[in-house]
Design a protein around this motif. Structure first.
Motif, mmCIF file in Angstrom:
data_model
loop_
_atom_site.group_PDB
_atom_site.id
_atom_site.type_symbol
_atom_site.label_atom_id
_atom_site.label_comp_id
_atom_site.label_asym_id
_atom_site.label_seq_id
_atom_site.Cartn_x
_atom_site.Cartn_y
_atom_site.Cartn_z
ATOM 1 N N PRO A 58 -48.122 14.281 -23.909
ATOM 2 C CA PRO A 58 -46.679 14.023 -23.969
ATOM 3 C C PRO A 58 -46.009 14.021 -22.600
ATOM 4 C CG PRO A 58 -47.213 16.211 -24.831
ATOM 5 C CD PRO A 58 -48.511 15.527 -24.570
ATOM 6 N N HIS A 59 -46.692 14.600 -21.588
ATOM 7 C CA HIS A 59 -46.081 14.647 -20.247
ATOM 8 C C HIS A 59 -45.746 13.264 -19.697
ATOM 9 C CE1 HIS A 59 -46.662 18.780 -20.310
ATOM 10 N NE2 HIS A 59 -47.807 18.894 -19.672
ATOM 11 N N TRP A 60 -46.499 12.234 -20.154
ATOM 12 C CA TRP A 60 -46.217 10.875 -19.656
ATOM 13 C C TRP A 60 -44.782 10.461 -19.988
ATOM 14 C CZ3 TRP A 60 -49.170 9.123 -16.119
ATOM 15 C CH2 TRP A 60 -50.542 9.392 -16.122
ATOM 16 N N PHE A 61 -44.234 11.060 -21.043
ATOM 17 C CA PHE A 61 -42.902 10.645 -21.495
ATOM 18 C C PHE A 61 -41.835 11.687 -21.156
ATOM 19 C CE2 PHE A 61 -46.298 8.951 -24.017
ATOM 20 C CZ PHE A 61 -46.040 7.600 -23.954
ATOM 21 N N THR A 62 -42.274 12.852 -20.638
ATOM 22 C CA THR A 62 -41.312 13.917 -20.347
ATOM 23 C C THR A 62 -41.352 14.301 -18.870
ATOM 24 O OG1 THR A 62 -43.022 15.478 -21.074
ATOM 25 C CG2 THR A 62 -41.304 14.922 -22.671
ATOM 26 N N ARG A 63 -42.432 14.995 -18.486
ATOM 27 C CA ARG A 63 -42.410 15.600 -17.147
ATOM 28 C C ARG A 63 -42.716 14.594 -16.029
ATOM 29 N NH1 ARG A 63 -44.945 21.512 -17.599
ATOM 30 N NH2 ARG A 63 -43.786 21.774 -15.672
ATOM 31 N N TYR A 64 -43.530 13.556 -16.322
ATOM 32 C CA TYR A 64 -43.853 12.625 -15.237
ATOM 33 C C TYR A 64 -42.655 11.772 -14.814
ATOM 34 C CZ TYR A 64 -48.551 14.376 -15.945
ATOM 35 O OH TYR A 64 -49.619 15.219 -16.049
ATOM 36 N N PRO A 65 -41.825 11.279 -15.751
ATOM 37 C CA PRO A 65 -40.604 10.611 -15.277
ATOM 38 C C PRO A 65 -39.722 11.556 -14.455
ATOM 39 C CG PRO A 65 -40.995 10.069 -17.575
ATOM 40 C CD PRO A 65 -41.999 11.123 -17.200
ATOM 41 N N GLN A 66 -39.671 12.849 -14.877
ATOM 42 C CA GLN A 66 -38.864 13.826 -14.122
ATOM 43 C C GLN A 66 -39.450 14.044 -12.731
ATOM 44 O OE1 GLN A 66 -38.991 17.296 -16.612
ATOM 45 N NE2 GLN A 66 -37.731 16.367 -18.202
ATOM 46 N N LEU A 67 -40.787 14.122 -12.687
ATOM 47 C CA LEU A 67 -41.479 14.355 -11.422
ATOM 48 C C LEU A 67 -41.184 13.217 -10.441
ATOM 49 C CD1 LEU A 67 -43.866 15.871 -9.843
ATOM 50 C CD2 LEU A 67 -45.329 14.145 -10.808
ATOM 51 N N ALA A 68 -41.319 11.964 -10.937
ATOM 52 C CA ALA A 68 -41.088 10.806 -10.060
ATOM 53 C C ALA A 68 -39.665 10.849 -9.509
ATOM 54 C CB ALA A 68 -41.329 9.522 -10.845
ATOM 55 N N ALA A 69 -38.692 11.165 -10.382
ATOM 56 C CA ALA A 69 -37.289 11.185 -9.938
ATOM 57 C C ALA A 69 -37.058 12.311 -8.933
ATOM 58 C CB ALA A 69 -36.367 11.349 -11.146
ATOM 59 N N ALA A 70 -37.661 13.491 -9.200
ATOM 60 C CA ALA A 70 -37.426 14.646 -8.321
ATOM 61 C C ALA A 70 -38.018 14.397 -6.935
ATOM 62 C CB ALA A 70 -38.043 15.901 -8.950
ATOM 63 N N VAL A 71 -39.220 13.836 -6.876
ATOM 64 C CA VAL A 71 -39.855 13.579 -5.582
ATOM 65 C C VAL A 71 -39.010 12.573 -4.794
ATOM 66 C CG1 VAL A 71 -41.870 12.538 -4.465
ATOM 67 C CG2 VAL A 71 -42.196 14.166 -6.342
ATOM 68 N N LEU A 72 -38.594 11.499 -5.463
ATOM 69 C CA LEU A 72 -37.825 10.468 -4.746
ATOM 70 C C LEU A 72 -36.465 10.990 -4.298
ATOM 71 C CD1 LEU A 72 -38.865 7.298 -6.714
ATOM 72 C CD2 LEU A 72 -39.402 7.874 -4.374
ATOM 73 N N GLN A 73 -35.860 11.833 -5.133
ATOM 74 C CA GLN A 73 -34.567 12.397 -4.738
ATOM 75 C C GLN A 73 -34.699 13.166 -3.420
ATOM 76 O OE1 GLN A 73 -32.373 14.565 -7.732
ATOM 77 N NE2 GLN A 73 -31.367 15.761 -6.125
ATOM 78 N N ILE A 118 -46.192 21.282 -12.542
ATOM 79 C CA ILE A 118 -46.765 20.745 -13.788
ATOM 80 C C ILE A 118 -48.088 21.449 -14.100
ATOM 81 C CG2 ILE A 118 -47.885 18.679 -14.740
ATOM 82 C CD1 ILE A 118 -45.632 17.060 -13.725
ATOM 83 N N GLY A 119 -48.787 21.848 -13.046
ATOM 84 C CA GLY A 119 -50.114 22.458 -13.235
ATOM 85 C C GLY A 119 -51.164 21.444 -12.800
ATOM 86 N N LEU A 120 -51.949 21.840 -11.799
ATOM 87 C CA LEU A 120 -52.908 20.884 -11.239
ATOM 88 C C LEU A 120 -53.936 20.442 -12.260
ATOM 89 C CD1 LEU A 120 -53.529 22.212 -7.643
ATOM 90 C CD2 LEU A 120 -52.233 20.219 -8.383
ATOM 91 N N ARG A 121 -54.366 21.418 -13.098
ATOM 92 C CA ARG A 121 -55.388 21.072 -14.091
ATOM 93 C C ARG A 121 -54.850 20.032 -15.077
ATOM 94 N NH1 ARG A 121 -58.337 25.859 -17.147
ATOM 95 N NH2 ARG A 121 -59.031 26.334 -15.053
ATOM 96 N N GLN A 122 -53.587 20.266 -15.514
ATOM 97 C CA GLN A 122 -52.947 19.342 -16.457
ATOM 98 C C GLN A 122 -52.796 17.942 -15.851
ATOM 99 O OE1 GLN A 122 -51.774 20.313 -19.681
ATOM 100 N NE2 GLN A 122 -51.800 18.082 -19.838
#
Ligand code: FAD
Length: 419
Positions: free
Chosen positions: A364-379, A403-407
């Protein structure tokens, strides 16, 4: 049963893309074919996001470009991860001649006309109520109280497989293998549309979105440019929707309000609204493709693939219908159809993506945390505030650890393998 008592050699249930393709090919081969479509015209019950990969159509009708009512030639691909107020977008422009946007209410009647011109009998407003099964063999259909018999019945009834389920030819699909889509067609004058999307002549844009459109659920949003309208919608996995706080139509409304989307929709007018099921379970969700007297094609056979960057149901519907027709034209029994399919490019594709639906549901991270991650890094990369910026490697490391490296590693490896 001798042919004279049958009435038809083949009856096709459903006048969508699969049914009309089969009817066209069978009629061209001189096979006595009847197609029954419940809608008042072909396409009236069908929806698609609206992008057709045209390789299968080119095989079927080589000069399709001269008469097919296609909308725009897709020359611009956009993929956006959207989240909160932000959007991270990949924008790719090309001249690949491989796909067009289309509207089914225009395209399907044209395809049915091609089948009729080749000699197929196509009846619209003709609901098939049930299949006639004698001694384990499908021998015909009941429509408007009338029994119609044929040597073979092709079931091209689409994703909602009521007839074949009722006759025990396939089980009700698991909700985890089905998605539901809602779509609006929004009118926008041609010049404004071209200005807004930086398009010229018949160039078109295909834009897919993940994250906010489905509120983190498995699925995404889409936007396709037509000649003088936009096709906009949201698709969400059914099992993922069961614990959603909001319903799909609301998701669409919220998607429309996102700052990356809202300006694109300014001064548009609602022309159509529709909702439809999509079989997205891939290879593992396919029912038996044939049995005595019948074959399943298109969505009825659950042949649809959503990879996140391509959505392919219509070209697969054409390819499966073509293989079904070729089986019957060769005078073979339906049981030869799966063997023929297994030797086709369609099968290779289905096999290639066989793990994808499961991987998407399990990550589910593809639809939750990864979009957040991309936005946070770019910000952080783009924010200038007087203090020294964090070095990129530290930035990525910090976010990855959250997010957790293993995840992260697991999702990346699984994602790569399933594509
Ligand atoms: C929101 C959404 C977006 C999509 N986006 C894309 C995209 O961009 N690109 C792509 O390639 N695919 C896309 N798809 C998938 C694509 O629409 C389907 O894969 C395709 O329509 C399958 O064609 P089909 O002929 O098998 O079924 P359908 O097009 O559904 O046709 C089935 C036909 O059977 C008729 N029928 C059903 N039951 C009966 C009955 N009992 N009697 C008589 N007639 C009957 C129906 O009225 C219908 O006309 C999308 C789907 C949705 C819902």
């Amino acid at each position: 049963m001798p042919m004279e008592q049958l009435g038809f050699e083949t009856i096709i249930v459903g006048g969508g893309i699969a049914g009309c393709t089969a009817a066209l090919l069978l009629a061209r081969a001189g096979i006595n074919t009847l197609l029954l479509e419940r809608g008042s015209q072909a396409g009236s019950k069908n929806i698609s996001g609206g992008r057709l990969y045209t390789h299968a159509l080119a095989q079927l009708i080589p000069d399709f470009a001269a008469t097919a009512p296609l909308e725009r030639h897709i020359t611009q691909e956009k993929l956006s991860l959207i989240n909160g107020d932000s959007a991270v977008t990949l924008d790719y422009r090309h001249t690949l001649p491989c796909s067009h946007s289309l509207l089914r209410a225009r395209f399907d009647p044209w395809l049915m006309e091609q089948a009729q011109a080749a000699g197929a009998q196509c009846l619209t407003g003709a609901l098939v109520d049930e299949l006639i099964v004698r001694q384990g063999r499908v021998v015909g259909v009941m429509a408007a109280g009338e029994a119609l018999f044929a040597k073979t019945v092709i079931l091209a009834e689409g994703a909602n497989t009521l007839l074949s389920e009722h006759a025990g030819l396939q089980a009700k699909p698991a909700i985890s293998t089905m998605a539901i889509g809602v779509k609006e067609v929004l009118a926008l004058p041609r010049e404004r549309l071209e200005e807004r999307f930086l398009l010229e002549n018949d160039q078109g844009c295909a834009w897919l979105f993940a994250g906010q459109p489905t509120q983190g659920k498995v699925g995404g949003g889409f936007l396709y440019t037509n000649r003088d309208s936009l096709s906009l919608g949201v698709v969400c996995n059914l099992s993922s929707l069961t614990d959603s706080k909001i319903a799909l139509p609301q998701m669409l409304q919220q998607f429309k309000q996102h700052p990356a989307v809202q300006p694109l929709l300014k001064n548009t007018e609602l022309r159509e609204y529709s909702a439809h099921l999509i079989p997205e379970g891939g290879a593992h969700s396919m029912p038996p493709l044939c049995g005595p007297g019948y074959l399943l094609v298109g969505d009825a056979a659950r042949l649809c693939i959503n990879t996140g960057h391509t959505v392919r149901g219509m070209d697969l519907a054409m390819l499966s219908a073509q293989t079904a027709a070729e089986t019957l034209i060769a005078g073979q029994e339906p049981l030869h159809y799966p063997r023929r399919l297994q030797q086709s490019a369609l099968w290779a594709l289905i096999q290639q993506y066989r793990r994808l639906p499961e991987v998407m549901l399990q990550s589910p991270h593809w639809f939750t945390r990864y979009p957040q991650l991309a936005a946070a890094v770019l910000q952080e990369m783009f924010e200038v505030n007087g203090s020294a910026p964090t070095p990129l490697r530290k930035l990525l490391w910090r976010h990855a650890r959250r997010i957790g490296l293993r995840q992260l590693l697991k999702d990346t490896v699984n994602g790569m393998r399933s594509l």
